[in-house]
Design a protein around this motif. Structure first.
Motif, short mmCIF file in Angstrom:
data_model
loop_
_atom_site.label_atom_id
_atom_site.label_comp_id
_atom_site.label_asym_id
_atom_site.label_seq_id
_atom_site.Cartn_x
_atom_site.Cartn_y
_atom_site.Cartn_z
N SER A 56 0.77 -1.16 -0.01
CA SER A 56 0.00 0.05 0.20
C SER A 56 0.84 1.25 -0.03
O SER A 56 0.60 2.21 -0.61
N ALA A 57 2.14 1.25 0.88
CA ALA A 57 2.76 2.33 0.77
C ALA A 57 3.66 2.49 -0.64
O ALA A 57 3.72 3.81 -0.86
N GLN A 58 3.83 1.37 -0.93
CA GLN A 58 4.57 1.56 -2.40
C GLN A 58 3.45 2.26 -3.44
O GLN A 58 4.15 3.00 -4.19
N LEU A 59 2.25 1.73 -3.41
CA LEU A 59 1.39 2.41 -4.63
C LEU A 59 1.30 3.71 -4.20
O LEU A 59 1.01 4.37 -5.10
N THR A 60 1.07 4.27 -3.15
CA THR A 60 0.94 5.53 -2.55
C THR A 60 1.91 6.32 -3.08
O THR A 60 1.74 7.43 -3.62
N LEU A 61 3.42 5.74 -2.85
CA LEU A 61 4.17 6.72 -3.58
C LEU A 61 4.41 6.74 -4.89
O LEU A 61 4.68 7.67 -5.55
N ILE A 62 3.87 5.66 -5.68
CA ILE A 62 3.61 5.66 -7.15
C ILE A 62 2.89 6.82 -7.48
O ILE A 62 3.07 7.39 -8.33
N GLY A 63 1.62 6.63 -6.96
CA GLY A 63 0.75 7.77 -7.36
C GLY A 63 1.04 9.02 -6.99
O GLY A 63 0.79 9.88 -7.82
#
Length: 301
Positions: A21-28
């Motif tokens: 979830s943190a990785q996807l948030t950073l990608i977004g």
């Protein structure tokens, strides 16, 4: 008979889920910041001669495929697709920010007052907002665009009307739950005015979910703006806007001119995906209880 212990893969475990979830948030966040930077740098790049004027046609208009001279190619009218894609992000942000400000100014105060005062005012506002919310957002925006006309501010107004009920409902529901807290009752007992209670004791406690709504509504606003531009109801004709460019490129697509539709559509898609990932990440960060409830429910199933 021996049984082998089954181990849940790390990316499916709770820690792995949080990391993902943190990785996807950073990608977004990264994708969103890229479009913010491009929108800010587009006029500077044009002034320095790095990109062409998005509204200036070539001397001999002809559709050219992507090349060193025109990275994303040109349209049949001779416009540079790359420069129009960059300035399209600027137009998208202008409309999105204005629509969000209008929605906040309309939905947040109404939600605060409605939830705190209650009674007949709350019932009337709740009925009005529910009525607006039941209408399809794109259809409502198209109807309003017919009335207010083209332009950045007009497009923002047409979009914001369908978002005001969302801010209203979120703020109103939070206000109804927070106004029964002891610190609010203590302020009322000490003679604090309604304005003081709303501004000092309720506002900061009910505004926490607004950033999540902003990112999710921004993604939806970009798609709706693209729909308005595709229908010829968004920004003035000729202004760089992804939906308008897609509409202009439709006739050229059957002839093999793919670049005039690919890059505006890809720009719109990437910006929407980035904002959606950022919104979901903010929702889990701001509302950790919801994340825990979702995980416990999935584990029970």
């Amino acid at each position: 008979m021996t049984f082998t212990k089954f181990r849940i893969p790390r990316f499916l475990s709770r820690a792995g889920s949080r990391n993902l979830s943190a990785q996807l948030t950073l990608i977004g966040l990264g994708m969103t910041l890229v479009f913010v930077v491009l929108a800010l740098l587009a006029p500077v790049m044009q002034a320095w001669g790095w990109i062409q004027d998005p509204t200036a046609s070539l001397i001999n208009p002809i559709h050219e495929p992507p090349s060193g001279a025109h990275w994303f190619g040109t349209t049949r009218q001779g416009y540079d697709v790359f420069s129009r894609a960059l300035f399209g992000s600027q137009a998208a942000w202008q409309v999105v920010v204005l629509a969000t400000v209008i929605s906040l100014l309309g939905g947040v105060p109404l939600g605060l007052v409605s939830g705190y005062v209650g009674g007949r005012l709350d019932r009337v506002l709740l009925f009005l907002m529910d009525t607006i919310y039941t209408l399809p957002g794109l259809l409502l925006s198209v109807t309003l665009a017919f009335v207010v006309g083209r332009g950045v501010l007009n497009a923002a107004i047409a979009l914001s009307i369908s978002y005001i009920p969302q801010y209203y409902r979120v703020v109103r529901n939070h206000t109804v739950s927070v106004k029964t807290e002891l610190f609010v009752e203590a302020a009322q007992a000490m003679g604090a005015s309604t304005w003081t209670v709303l501004s000092r004791y309720l506002f900061l406690n009910v505004i926490q979910s607004v950033p999540v709504l902003f990112t999710l509504n921004a993604a939806d606003a970009i798609l709706t703006l693209g729909g308005l531009g595709f229908l010829g109801l968004g920004l003035p004709e000729g202004v760089p806007e992804w939906g308008y460019d897609l509409r202009q490129a439709l006739d050229a697509l059957p002839t093999g001119i793919w670049w005039t539709t690919l890059f505006p559509g890809l720009s719109m898609t990437l910006m929407v995906v980035g904002l959606s990932l950022l919104g979901e990440g903010l929702n889990e960060w701001i509302n950790p209880l919801q994340r825990r409830e979702n995980w416990d429910r999935k584990s029970a199933e």
